[in-house]
Design a protein around this motif. Structure first.
Motif, short mmCIF file in Angstrom:
data_model
loop_
_atom_site.label_atom_id
_atom_site.label_comp_id
_atom_site.label_asym_id
_atom_site.label_seq_id
_atom_site.Cartn_x
_atom_site.Cartn_y
_atom_site.Cartn_z
N VAL A 93 0.81 -1.22 0.00
CA VAL A 93 0.00 0.00 0.00
C VAL A 93 0.85 1.27 0.00
CG1 VAL A 93 -2.03 -1.07 1.03
CG2 VAL A 93 -0.24 -0.15 2.51
N GLY A 94 2.02 1.26 0.62
CA GLY A 94 2.87 2.45 0.62
C GLY A 94 3.32 2.81 -0.77
N SER A 95 3.78 1.83 -1.52
CA SER A 95 4.21 2.07 -2.90
C SER A 95 3.03 2.43 -3.80
CB SER A 95 4.93 0.84 -3.45
OG SER A 95 6.13 0.59 -2.76
N LEU A 96 1.87 1.80 -3.56
CA LEU A 96 0.68 2.13 -4.34
C LEU A 96 0.22 3.55 -4.04
CD1 LEU A 96 -1.41 -1.18 -4.14
CD2 LEU A 96 0.04 -0.35 -6.00
N PHE A 97 0.38 3.99 -2.81
CA PHE A 97 0.04 5.36 -2.44
C PHE A 97 0.88 6.35 -3.24
CE2 PHE A 97 1.13 9.05 0.21
CZ PHE A 97 -0.13 9.59 0.46
N ALA A 98 2.19 6.11 -3.28
CA ALA A 98 3.08 6.99 -4.04
C ALA A 98 2.79 6.92 -5.53
CB ALA A 98 4.54 6.62 -3.76
N LEU A 99 2.57 5.71 -6.04
CA LEU A 99 2.26 5.53 -7.46
C LEU A 99 0.95 6.23 -7.82
CD1 LEU A 99 2.83 4.23 -10.22
CD2 LEU A 99 1.67 2.16 -9.38
N GLY A 100 -0.04 6.09 -6.96
CA GLY A 100 -1.33 6.74 -7.22
C GLY A 100 -1.20 8.25 -7.28
N GLY A 101 -0.37 8.82 -6.42
CA GLY A 101 -0.17 10.26 -6.45
C GLY A 101 0.48 10.73 -7.72
N VAL A 102 1.50 10.02 -8.18
CA VAL A 102 2.19 10.40 -9.41
C VAL A 102 1.27 10.24 -10.62
CG1 VAL A 102 4.05 9.73 -10.98
CG2 VAL A 102 4.50 9.92 -8.53
N LEU A 103 0.53 9.14 -10.69
CA LEU A 103 -0.38 8.94 -11.81
C LEU A 103 -1.49 9.98 -11.82
CD1 LEU A 103 -0.74 5.04 -11.79
CD2 LEU A 103 0.61 6.45 -13.36
N LEU A 117 -9.46 8.40 -12.06
CA LEU A 117 -9.69 7.05 -12.56
C LEU A 117 -8.38 6.31 -12.86
CD1 LEU A 117 -12.75 7.60 -14.92
CD2 LEU A 117 -12.72 6.63 -12.61
N LEU A 118 -7.36 7.02 -13.35
CA LEU A 118 -6.11 6.35 -13.69
C LEU A 118 -5.45 5.69 -12.48
CD1 LEU A 118 -3.98 5.66 -15.79
CD2 LEU A 118 -2.91 7.88 -15.36
N PRO A 119 -5.23 6.39 -11.36
CA PRO A 119 -4.64 5.72 -10.19
C PRO A 119 -5.54 4.62 -9.63
CG PRO A 119 -5.32 7.94 -9.60
CD PRO A 119 -5.42 7.84 -11.09
N LEU A 120 -6.85 4.83 -9.68
CA LEU A 120 -7.76 3.79 -9.19
C LEU A 120 -7.65 2.54 -10.06
CD1 LEU A 120 -11.00 5.82 -8.32
CD2 LEU A 120 -9.39 4.75 -6.73
N ALA A 121 -7.57 2.71 -11.37
CA ALA A 121 -7.50 1.56 -12.27
C ALA A 121 -6.19 0.80 -12.08
CB ALA A 121 -7.64 2.04 -13.72
N VAL A 122 -5.07 1.52 -12.05
CA VAL A 122 -3.77 0.86 -11.95
C VAL A 122 -3.58 0.21 -10.57
CG1 VAL A 122 -1.27 1.21 -11.98
CG2 VAL A 122 -2.72 2.38 -13.65
N CYS A 123 -3.85 0.96 -9.53
CA CYS A 123 -3.65 0.42 -8.17
C CYS A 123 -4.67 -0.66 -7.86
CB CYS A 123 -3.73 1.55 -7.14
SG CYS A 123 -2.42 2.78 -7.31
N GLY A 124 -5.90 -0.50 -8.35
CA GLY A 124 -6.90 -1.54 -8.17
C GLY A 124 -6.52 -2.82 -8.88
N LEU A 125 -5.93 -2.68 -10.09
CA LEU A 125 -5.49 -3.86 -10.83
C LEU A 125 -4.37 -4.59 -10.11
CD1 LEU A 125 -5.55 -5.59 -13.40
CD2 LEU A 125 -3.96 -3.97 -14.45
N ILE A 126 -3.44 -3.83 -9.54
CA ILE A 126 -2.36 -4.47 -8.76
C ILE A 126 -2.93 -5.19 -7.54
CG2 ILE A 126 -0.30 -4.01 -7.37
CD1 ILE A 126 0.36 -1.74 -9.29
N LEU A 243 -7.38 -0.14 -4.25
CA LEU A 243 -8.18 1.04 -4.60
C LEU A 243 -8.04 2.14 -3.57
CD1 LEU A 243 -11.44 -0.72 -5.88
CD2 LEU A 243 -9.82 0.59 -7.26
N CYS A 244 -8.08 1.77 -2.29
CA CYS A 244 -7.96 2.77 -1.23
C CYS A 244 -6.59 3.44 -1.25
CB CYS A 244 -8.21 2.12 0.14
SG CYS A 244 -9.94 1.70 0.47
N ALA A 245 -5.54 2.65 -1.47
CA ALA A 245 -4.20 3.22 -1.53
C ALA A 245 -4.07 4.17 -2.71
CB ALA A 245 -3.15 2.11 -1.62
#
Length: 342
Positions: A93-103, A117-126, A243-245
């Protein structure tokens, strides 16, 4: 000499019937209340002590800063609660949090919808992939989510040219308003977090899916025998965690109006700490959404008090948080054993 073969727990024993009719004993109720509301009591005491000890603690600016900064960790902890109640763990979740912010920051140039939608889609897929590997391939959650943590961090570095590029968010965009705007004098991220926690509490406590989450965490084999969709439940909770991250990272980017690449390091441990401090058992089967929120607030109050002292290095925040977590885990273990004994 005669031997009485009737056990006190025998359902035909009148004494046992009276004890069952009377319900849980006073000691059992006290243990349950301490396990469920101990963090809340500690939070109230900590806030009261800080209010007396520091004049600036209860100021409007300090309260608002704590509330907004707590919101992002709280959203991550919300998803982590579902995972831990099933007896799992999510280190990504820590890395997904950072990734979501950048996306989100990158996507904000194409509008608010893309930024969300982009961070939700990518982080949700992971998160979905994590759940499938854990539920279908029966791999250990620790290993799967550790690999996802490294993969998400690698993807983050790829998107930002090894961290050398920082994407900015237009301060006048609606997306920035989601992070910096205020409603009734309170930051928008706080309202979003409250709404998510209300929805999460309803889902976990009042829906069939929530019952499955508790059943899987309590006894996976028994849940399968009762017809609970164990695999689908695990996949769902890890997807929710992702998704939350991702959403937390997007809101944080809107607040900072930039996608900061160095954020999220150690956030998975903070989220786990908050969930456990809030009363959720690491072994699964027992936990509360509201408790996780209290756990987040308690950690933030401790950090704020250390900052108020001023003479203490910020590293003491981790020392105090770690020591407090150890005390809470010991207390939970003792209370759980006491309830079983009683």
């Amino acid at each position: 000499m005669t031997i009485d073969t009737k056990s006190p727990a025998d359902p035909t024993d009148p004494t046992a019937q009276e004890e069952q009719a009377a319900g849980p004993s006073r000691s059992e109720r006290l243990s349950a209340l301490a396990q469920q509301h101990g963090a809340l009591v500690t939070l109230i005491v900590a806030v009261a002590a800080a209010s007396v000890g520091f004049d600036t603690f209860m100021t409007a600016d300090n309260m608002e800063n704590m509330a907004v900064s707590s919101a992002f960790l709280a959203v991550v902890a919300l998803g982590m609660t579902f995972v831990i109640v099933t007896g799992g763990i999510d280190l990504s979740v820590g890395s997904l949090f950072a990734l979501g912010g950048v996306l989100a920051a990158w996507g904000s140039r194409y509008g608010t919808a893309v930024a969300l939608l982009l961070p939700l889609a990518v982080c949700g897929l992971i998160g979905l992939v994590n759940g499938m590997l854990i539920a279908r391939a029966r791999l250990a959650p620790f290993i799967v989510t550790l690999a996802a943590m490294l993969a998400a961090r690698g993807l983050l570095l790829s998107v930002t040219d090894e961290g050398s590029r920082t994407y900015l968010v237009d301060k006048d965009s609606f997306f920035a308003t989601l992070g910096q705007g205020k409603v009734l004098g309170i930051g928008a991220p706080v309202w979003i977090t409250v709404a998510l926690f209300v929805a999460g509490a309803v889902v976990l406590r009042r829906t069939r899916f929530g019952q499955y989450v508790y059943a899987v965490g309590g006894n996976e084999d028994a849940a399968a025998l009762m017809g609970a969709p164990v695999a689908r439940t695990k996949i769902a909770v890890y997807t929710v965690s992702g998704l939350c991250a991702g959403l937390a990272g997007a809101l944080n980017a809107a607040w900072l109006v930039s996608g900061v690449t160095i954020l999220g390091s150690g956030m998975e441990l903070e989220a786990i700490s908050a969930v456990v401090i809030g009363g959720t058992l690491l072994t699964g089967g027992f936990g509360f959404i509201s408790g996780s929120l209290v756990g987040v607030l308690l950690l933030k109050v401790i950090q704020n008090v250390i900052n108020q002292i001023g003479s203490l290095d910020s590293a003491y925040q981790q020392v105090v948080s770690g020591a407090f977590l150890a005390v809470v885990v010991v207390a939970q273990t003792w209370l759980g054993r006491r309830r079983r004994v009683l």
